[in-house]
Motif scaffolding. Structure first.
Motif, short mmCIF file in Angstrom:
data_model
loop_
_atom_site.label_atom_id
_atom_site.label_comp_id
_atom_site.label_asym_id
_atom_site.label_seq_id
_atom_site.Cartn_x
_atom_site.Cartn_y
_atom_site.Cartn_z
N ALA A 1 25.99 48.06 34.59
CA ALA A 1 26.07 48.73 35.84
C ALA A 1 26.12 47.29 36.95
CB ALA A 1 24.99 49.71 36.36
N PRO A 2 26.58 47.73 38.13
CA PRO A 2 26.31 46.64 39.20
C PRO A 2 25.04 46.36 39.83
CG PRO A 2 27.54 48.08 40.20
CD PRO A 2 27.32 48.55 38.60
N ALA A 3 24.37 45.34 40.21
CA ALA A 3 23.23 45.37 40.74
C ALA A 3 23.29 45.34 42.19
CB ALA A 3 22.23 44.00 40.46
N ARG A 4 22.45 46.13 42.79
CA ARG A 4 22.38 46.37 44.20
C ARG A 4 21.08 46.50 44.68
NH1 ARG A 4 25.99 50.80 42.73
NH2 ARG A 4 27.98 50.54 43.35
N PHE A 5 20.97 45.89 45.79
CA PHE A 5 19.54 45.54 46.41
C PHE A 5 19.46 46.19 47.87
CE2 PHE A 5 19.80 42.07 43.37
CZ PHE A 5 18.83 41.95 42.85
N ARG A 6 18.21 47.09 47.93
CA ARG A 6 18.04 47.86 49.20
C ARG A 6 17.00 46.85 49.98
NH1 ARG A 6 14.54 52.76 49.01
NH2 ARG A 6 15.16 52.41 46.96
N LEU A 7 17.47 46.53 51.19
CA LEU A 7 16.44 45.63 52.08
C LEU A 7 16.21 46.71 52.94
CD1 LEU A 7 18.31 42.17 52.16
CD2 LEU A 7 16.69 43.13 50.45
N THR A 8 14.76 46.52 53.32
CA THR A 8 14.30 47.48 54.52
C THR A 8 13.51 46.52 55.48
OG1 THR A 8 11.88 47.93 53.35
CG2 THR A 8 13.93 49.18 52.89
N PRO A 9 12.92 47.09 56.60
CA PRO A 9 11.96 46.07 57.55
C PRO A 9 11.01 45.46 56.83
CG PRO A 9 12.85 48.10 58.49
CD PRO A 9 13.28 48.25 57.07
N LEU A 10 10.58 46.21 55.87
CA LEU A 10 9.37 45.69 54.82
C LEU A 10 9.74 44.63 53.76
CD1 LEU A 10 7.11 48.66 54.29
CD2 LEU A 10 6.90 47.03 56.29
N SER A 11 11.25 44.35 53.56
CA SER A 11 11.57 43.28 52.80
C SER A 11 11.43 42.13 53.42
CB SER A 11 13.13 43.54 52.58
OG SER A 11 13.12 44.64 51.82
N PRO A 12 10.77 41.01 52.51
CA PRO A 12 10.42 39.85 53.03
C PRO A 12 11.83 39.19 53.47
CG PRO A 12 9.34 40.05 50.86
CD PRO A 12 10.43 41.14 50.99
N ARG A 13 11.57 38.26 54.65
CA ARG A 13 12.84 37.67 55.22
C ARG A 13 13.48 36.68 54.23
NH1 ARG A 13 13.19 38.35 60.92
NH2 ARG A 13 11.30 39.54 61.72
N ALA A 14 12.80 36.19 53.38
CA ALA A 14 13.40 35.15 52.55
C ALA A 14 14.30 35.87 51.38
CB ALA A 14 12.20 34.52 51.86
N THR A 15 14.20 36.99 51.30
CA THR A 15 15.00 37.79 50.29
C THR A 15 16.54 37.67 50.67
OG1 THR A 15 13.27 39.23 49.96
CG2 THR A 15 15.20 40.06 49.11
N LEU A 16 16.98 37.87 51.93
CA LEU A 16 18.41 37.76 52.12
C LEU A 16 19.12 36.39 51.85
CD1 LEU A 16 20.79 39.30 53.10
CD2 LEU A 16 20.08 38.83 55.56
N PRO A 17 18.62 35.33 52.13
CA PRO A 17 19.10 34.02 51.64
C PRO A 17 19.09 33.99 50.15
CG PRO A 17 17.38 33.44 53.62
CD PRO A 17 17.44 35.04 53.15
N LEU A 18 18.00 34.17 49.50
CA LEU A 18 18.33 34.22 48.13
C LEU A 18 19.29 35.14 47.36
CD1 LEU A 18 14.43 34.77 47.00
CD2 LEU A 18 15.77 32.65 46.80
#
Length: 116
Positions: free
Chosen positions: A34-51
């Motif tokens: 299965a493909p990996a999908r990540f759900r980002l919310t306002p509580l997700s650390p800002r550093a996650t998106l660049p990673l």
């Protein structure tokens, strides 16, 4: 019965998710074909998106969250069928958590409690 189709990214006591932890999630989904999908919310650390971007992930289908000022809605007419409180009480939190399994409930509660 379907599979969970995304992994929510939160920060725990040890800090934000690392590139290696995100890679572990990808491997877990890949092992199931299965493909990996990540759900980002306002509580997700800002550093996650660049990673995630560095690994080739891109944003798609944003979730739209609509809100309303309940104090204003209550003034429109009639008496509200709900009690407006400035913070969630213990009874509310227990009721909310009862709707979810142990792993999913706590992060959802934290997100709900952090909402403006």
């Amino acid at each position: 019965m379907g599979r969970v189709n995304s992994a929510a990214v939160y920060q725990d006591a040890s800090g934000p998710a690392t590139a290696e932890e995100l890679a572990d999630v990808v491997r877990s989904y890949e092992s199931r074909g299965a493909p990996a999908r990540f759900r980002l919310t306002p509580l997700s650390p800002r550093a996650t998106l660049p990673l995630l971007a560095a690994e080739g992930f891109r944003a798609s289908r944003p979730v739209v969250v609509m809100t309303s000022d309940l104090r204003r809605a209550a003034d429109v007419g009639g008496s509200p069928a709900v009690e407006l409180a400035s913070a969630a009480g213990v009874e509310w939190a227990e009721t909310y958590l009862a709707a979810y399994d142990e792993l999913d409930g706590r992060p959802r509660l934290e997100l709900a409690e952090a909402a403006p």
